[in-house]
Design a protein around this motif. Sequence first.
Motif, mmCIF file in Angstrom:
data_model
loop_
_atom_site.group_PDB
_atom_site.id
_atom_site.type_symbol
_atom_site.label_atom_id
_atom_site.label_comp_id
_atom_site.label_asym_id
_atom_site.label_seq_id
_atom_site.Cartn_x
_atom_site.Cartn_y
_atom_site.Cartn_z
ATOM 1 N N SER A 34 3.493 37.060 4.664
ATOM 2 C CA SER A 34 3.433 35.761 4.077
ATOM 3 C C SER A 34 1.725 35.686 3.634
ATOM 4 O O SER A 34 1.703 34.969 2.425
ATOM 5 N N LYS A 35 0.846 35.753 4.289
ATOM 6 C CA LYS A 35 -0.383 35.628 4.034
ATOM 7 C C LYS A 35 -0.823 36.548 2.999
ATOM 8 O O LYS A 35 -1.508 35.942 2.019
ATOM 9 N N SER A 36 -0.365 37.745 3.029
ATOM 10 C CA SER A 36 -0.791 38.749 1.948
ATOM 11 C C SER A 36 -0.347 38.199 0.481
ATOM 12 O O SER A 36 -0.933 38.256 -0.478
ATOM 13 N N ILE A 37 0.902 37.657 0.434
ATOM 14 C CA ILE A 37 1.472 37.116 -0.891
ATOM 15 C C ILE A 37 0.665 35.898 -1.453
ATOM 16 O O ILE A 37 0.275 35.975 -2.672
ATOM 17 N N LYS A 38 0.463 34.971 -0.551
ATOM 18 C CA LYS A 38 -0.474 33.885 -0.822
ATOM 19 C C LYS A 38 -1.716 34.280 -1.357
ATOM 20 O O LYS A 38 -2.292 33.883 -2.449
ATOM 21 N N THR A 39 -2.290 35.445 -0.712
ATOM 22 C CA THR A 39 -3.712 35.764 -1.033
ATOM 23 C C THR A 39 -3.707 36.390 -2.480
ATOM 24 O O THR A 39 -4.479 36.329 -3.364
ATOM 25 N N ILE A 40 -2.575 37.237 -2.464
ATOM 26 C CA ILE A 40 -2.279 37.865 -4.087
ATOM 27 C C ILE A 40 -2.321 36.921 -5.173
ATOM 28 O O ILE A 40 -2.993 37.235 -6.060
ATOM 29 N N GLU A 41 -1.458 35.848 -4.811
ATOM 30 C CA GLU A 41 -1.332 34.910 -5.755
ATOM 31 C C GLU A 41 -2.680 33.985 -5.778
ATOM 32 O O GLU A 41 -3.186 33.661 -7.278
ATOM 33 N N GLN A 42 -3.469 33.726 -4.888
ATOM 34 C CA GLN A 42 -4.631 33.141 -5.060
ATOM 35 C C GLN A 42 -5.662 33.964 -5.647
ATOM 36 O O GLN A 42 -6.561 33.512 -6.526
ATOM 37 N N ARG A 55 10.447 28.215 1.365
ATOM 38 C CA ARG A 55 11.073 29.582 1.320
ATOM 39 C C ARG A 55 10.989 30.168 -0.095
ATOM 40 O O ARG A 55 10.935 29.501 -0.986
ATOM 41 N N LEU A 56 11.033 31.470 -0.370
ATOM 42 C CA LEU A 56 11.055 32.162 -1.488
ATOM 43 C C LEU A 56 12.438 32.112 -1.994
ATOM 44 O O LEU A 56 13.214 32.750 -1.409
ATOM 45 N N VAL A 57 12.537 31.803 -3.125
ATOM 46 C CA VAL A 57 13.993 31.898 -3.786
ATOM 47 C C VAL A 57 14.157 32.311 -5.107
ATOM 48 O O VAL A 57 15.201 32.476 -5.587
ATOM 49 N N GLY A 58 13.148 32.962 -5.724
ATOM 50 C CA GLY A 58 13.379 33.609 -6.977
ATOM 51 C C GLY A 58 11.730 33.865 -7.651
ATOM 52 O O GLY A 58 10.775 33.839 -6.914
ATOM 53 N N LEU A 59 11.719 34.349 -8.843
ATOM 54 C CA LEU A 59 10.562 34.752 -9.517
ATOM 55 C C LEU A 59 10.207 33.806 -10.555
ATOM 56 O O LEU A 59 10.999 33.088 -11.498
ATOM 57 N N THR A 60 9.011 33.381 -10.744
ATOM 58 C CA THR A 60 8.659 32.763 -11.807
ATOM 59 C C THR A 60 8.425 33.738 -13.151
ATOM 60 O O THR A 60 8.842 34.705 -12.866
ATOM 61 N N ASN A 61 8.183 33.157 -14.297
ATOM 62 C CA ASN A 61 8.057 34.112 -15.497
ATOM 63 C C ASN A 61 6.999 35.201 -15.280
ATOM 64 O O ASN A 61 7.397 36.165 -15.849
ATOM 65 N N ALA A 62 5.962 34.901 -14.965
ATOM 66 C CA ALA A 62 4.770 35.605 -14.365
ATOM 67 C C ALA A 62 5.445 36.844 -13.502
ATOM 68 O O ALA A 62 4.950 38.078 -13.519
ATOM 69 N N GLY A 63 6.185 36.438 -12.464
ATOM 70 C CA GLY A 63 6.640 37.136 -11.498
ATOM 71 C C GLY A 63 7.600 38.320 -12.176
ATOM 72 O O GLY A 63 7.731 39.217 -11.488
ATOM 73 N N GLU A 64 8.620 37.775 -13.226
ATOM 74 C CA GLU A 64 9.349 38.745 -13.595
ATOM 75 C C GLU A 64 8.497 39.828 -14.425
ATOM 76 O O GLU A 64 8.853 41.002 -14.277
ATOM 77 N N ILE A 65 7.779 39.457 -15.139
ATOM 78 C CA ILE A 65 6.852 40.554 -15.720
ATOM 79 C C ILE A 65 6.142 41.266 -14.852
ATOM 80 O O ILE A 65 6.079 42.711 -15.095
ATOM 81 N N LEU A 66 5.635 40.866 -13.807
ATOM 82 C CA LEU A 66 4.822 41.564 -12.576
ATOM 83 C C LEU A 66 5.888 42.613 -12.039
ATOM 84 O O LEU A 66 5.299 43.828 -11.964
ATOM 85 N N TYR A 67 7.144 41.850 -11.937
ATOM 86 C CA TYR A 67 8.266 43.194 -11.196
ATOM 87 C C TYR A 67 8.430 44.012 -12.081
ATOM 88 O O TYR A 67 8.273 45.250 -11.627
#
Length: 301
Positions: A34-42, A55-67
Amino acid sequence: MKIRELNYIVVIIENGFNLSKASDKIHISQPALSKSIKTIEQENDISIFERAKGRLVGLTNAGEILYSYAKKILGLYDDLIKDIREESEVMRGSIEIGIPPLVNSVVFPEVLPELFRSNSNIYFKITELGSQELKKEFLVEEVPIAILLEPTDFHNGSIEEVNIANAEMAAFMSQNNPLATKTILTWKDFENTSISMFTDSFMIYHQVKNKLDQQNLKYKVGFQSSTWDLLLSSTKYSNLITILPTSVSQVAIMDNLQMVPIKKPLYWRVNICRKKKSYYNKIEDYVFKYLVNYFNEHNLT
């Protein structure tokens, strides 16, 4: 982003955004993931995941592209590792790698056995020298691959160097040393102290000496050695202090020793180096890329 970070993101998505399942798959704790994900986003100034009630429930538009890109990049990386390993299976010969002793103990204890084990047809010679001496050997091409500490002072563009590990430097001393009670030291605290130092063939010697001299401090070099464990031992039952990378505490026996951070510390930066050529020996090229890929995947920076 690191390969490791892209893998974290893909594993979370492919486990239904369930951090517990994802952390089990990649063998780290759920809080660390969880900490790693927050760090990546920051660090990248993006939001990858949609959240609801923490809780994580889905992807943002940026998340879709990144995935989408992450899947392609991880696929290419897997192909690269597979191709390199297949190539290594048919290679025979020898290679010399120069590594300072402290770097070998702290940075390379896992990768070298793995490299040796998976390449039984290659003879590896590991030359342990201080970074200053090793640099001389490297420049006259006695050692084709060298692990050197910054500053390397390669300014003419003829050397390929890749950073593989970084750490702050801290003071190590006996738990009975008067300075051991401090939570953090300033450089002025080293006034009138006795210092255990590497010999002058080691980069850390020059880094520490230059820093102390720049501060116009009165200090005494009470002990010198070419081995880091002797430097530590010299402080256990004396008032001597030595200055080493904080990562030493992960491999040293710290009985009766105290590590104290330093405000505005020196930094220990480790690079893998080779001379730029139009053509590389197959084994030299394979080993260099193997090590670079390993440290990209196992982030020590």
